[in-house]
Write a protein that holds these residues in place. Sequence first.
Motif, short mmCIF file in Angstrom:
data_model
loop_
_atom_site.label_atom_id
_atom_site.label_comp_id
_atom_site.label_asym_id
_atom_site.label_seq_id
_atom_site.Cartn_x
_atom_site.Cartn_y
_atom_site.Cartn_z
N THR A 148 54.02 9.99 -36.39
CA THR A 148 55.32 9.74 -37.01
C THR A 148 56.25 10.92 -36.73
N VAL A 149 57.50 10.79 -37.16
CA VAL A 149 58.46 11.89 -36.96
C VAL A 149 57.98 13.14 -37.69
N THR A 150 57.51 12.97 -38.92
CA THR A 150 57.00 14.12 -39.67
C THR A 150 55.79 14.73 -38.99
N GLY A 151 54.88 13.88 -38.55
CA GLY A 151 53.68 14.38 -37.88
C GLY A 151 54.00 15.12 -36.60
N GLN A 152 55.00 14.64 -35.88
CA GLN A 152 55.41 15.33 -34.65
C GLN A 152 56.02 16.70 -34.96
N GLY A 153 56.78 16.77 -36.04
CA GLY A 153 57.32 18.06 -36.44
C GLY A 153 56.23 19.05 -36.82
N VAL A 154 55.22 18.56 -37.52
CA VAL A 154 54.09 19.42 -37.88
C VAL A 154 53.36 19.89 -36.62
N ALA A 155 53.15 18.98 -35.66
CA ALA A 155 52.47 19.34 -34.41
C ALA A 155 53.26 20.41 -33.66
N ALA A 156 54.58 20.27 -33.64
CA ALA A 156 55.40 21.28 -32.96
C ALA A 156 55.26 22.64 -33.64
N GLY A 157 55.27 22.63 -34.98
CA GLY A 157 55.11 23.89 -35.71
C GLY A 157 53.75 24.52 -35.45
N VAL A 158 52.69 23.71 -35.41
CA VAL A 158 51.36 24.23 -35.14
C VAL A 158 51.28 24.79 -33.72
N ALA A 159 51.91 24.10 -32.78
CA ALA A 159 51.89 24.59 -31.40
C ALA A 159 52.58 25.95 -31.29
N VAL A 160 53.72 26.12 -31.96
CA VAL A 160 54.44 27.40 -31.92
C VAL A 160 53.61 28.48 -32.61
N ALA A 161 53.03 28.15 -33.77
CA ALA A 161 52.22 29.14 -34.48
C ALA A 161 50.99 29.53 -33.67
N GLY A 162 50.36 28.54 -33.03
CA GLY A 162 49.20 28.84 -32.19
C GLY A 162 49.56 29.72 -31.02
N ALA A 163 50.72 29.46 -30.40
CA ALA A 163 51.15 30.29 -29.27
C ALA A 163 51.44 31.72 -29.73
N GLY A 164 52.07 31.86 -30.91
CA GLY A 164 52.33 33.19 -31.43
C GLY A 164 51.06 33.96 -31.74
N LEU A 165 50.09 33.27 -32.35
CA LEU A 165 48.80 33.91 -32.65
C LEU A 165 48.07 34.28 -31.36
N LEU A 166 48.18 33.42 -30.38
CA LEU A 166 47.53 33.69 -29.09
C LEU A 166 48.10 34.95 -28.45
N CYS A 167 49.42 35.10 -28.48
CA CYS A 167 50.02 36.32 -27.93
C CYS A 167 49.61 37.55 -28.71
N ALA A 168 49.50 37.42 -30.05
CA ALA A 168 49.11 38.56 -30.86
C ALA A 168 47.68 39.00 -30.58
N LEU A 169 46.83 38.06 -30.16
CA LEU A 169 45.41 38.35 -29.91
C LEU A 169 45.10 38.54 -28.43
N ARG A 170 46.12 38.71 -27.60
CA ARG A 170 45.88 38.70 -26.16
C ARG A 170 44.93 39.81 -25.70
N ASP A 171 44.92 40.96 -26.39
CA ASP A 171 44.01 42.03 -25.99
C ASP A 171 42.57 41.77 -26.39
N ARG A 172 42.34 40.79 -27.24
CA ARG A 172 40.97 40.49 -27.68
C ARG A 172 40.17 39.74 -26.62
N PHE A 173 40.82 39.19 -25.63
CA PHE A 173 40.09 38.38 -24.64
C PHE A 173 39.25 39.23 -23.72
N ASP A 174 39.66 40.47 -23.45
CA ASP A 174 38.81 41.36 -22.67
C ASP A 174 37.56 41.73 -23.43
N PHE A 175 37.70 41.95 -24.75
CA PHE A 175 36.53 42.28 -25.55
C PHE A 175 35.58 41.10 -25.64
#
Length: 273
Positions: free
Chosen positions: A240-267
């Motif tokens: 639904t429209v609401t569900g799509q908005g939630v998915a977009a928010g999760v995608a942005v939050a996941g991308a932000g968390l991924l960038c914050a943890l980028r140095d953890r991938f070498d470990f």
Amino acid sequence: MSWHVPEEDLRAYARGELAAPALWSADAHLAACARCRGGLGAVGDVDGGWERLDAELDAPRPGMFEGLLVRAGVADHTARLLAATPVLRRSWLGAVVVVLVLSVAAAYAAPPGRSPTLFLALAPLLPLAGVALSYGPALDPTYEMAVVAPLHGFRLLMIRTVAVLAAVLGLGGLATLALPGYGLRALAWLLPALALTSTGLALTPRFGPVAGPGAVGGAWLVLLAVAEAVREGGPLAPFTVTGQGVAAGVAVAGAGLLCALRDRFDFSRGSAA
């Protein structure tokens, strides 16, 4: 001079393999003999040429896909990493095509006007599964090479993630065009796919390249089951429209968390090895 250093000794001298006392004789003779010094230079050039030829013959030949990437302007080392991505092999891409074809066939078999639920449920899982299969010691045949390569683990992950998304989203887009008249509603799987992929990647340093995306995929299936149980007609909540908005928010939050943890991938690579 009536005596000169034999050619075999010159070759051994050039390679640093000539042993005493012949080494001492050669040293003393070369200091006074221009002819033997010239021969030593010629021997060194010949040996170096053979070594370069051996290295060229032993070098791996790039495949068709790797060659196309290089011609398109991709750097040699990046093209090699992309070509070695496990999920860009024919077996994985064939499996993706089979899943998409079956889900499209199910949409055609559904009553007219019915939302293509199976397609929308399965399509977001395909890029998530592809990313999970592209990174990790248990699944990547080039993992050891990637570990010792002078390449940031996060960059390797992003290179292969982009490759997976380009392949799977492209195939999914073609399958969407084949759906029977659902219009833009059939594209409702794109935002959930990005949300699942970014969240699965963000969990990878903590839980590993399989368990993290696996947990996200399981949560997606549970969410769909709950949405189906409470649905009172119409599309499932995530589409639904609401569900799509939630998915977009999760995608942005996941991308932000991924960038914050980028140095953890070498470990995580080092601990997994």
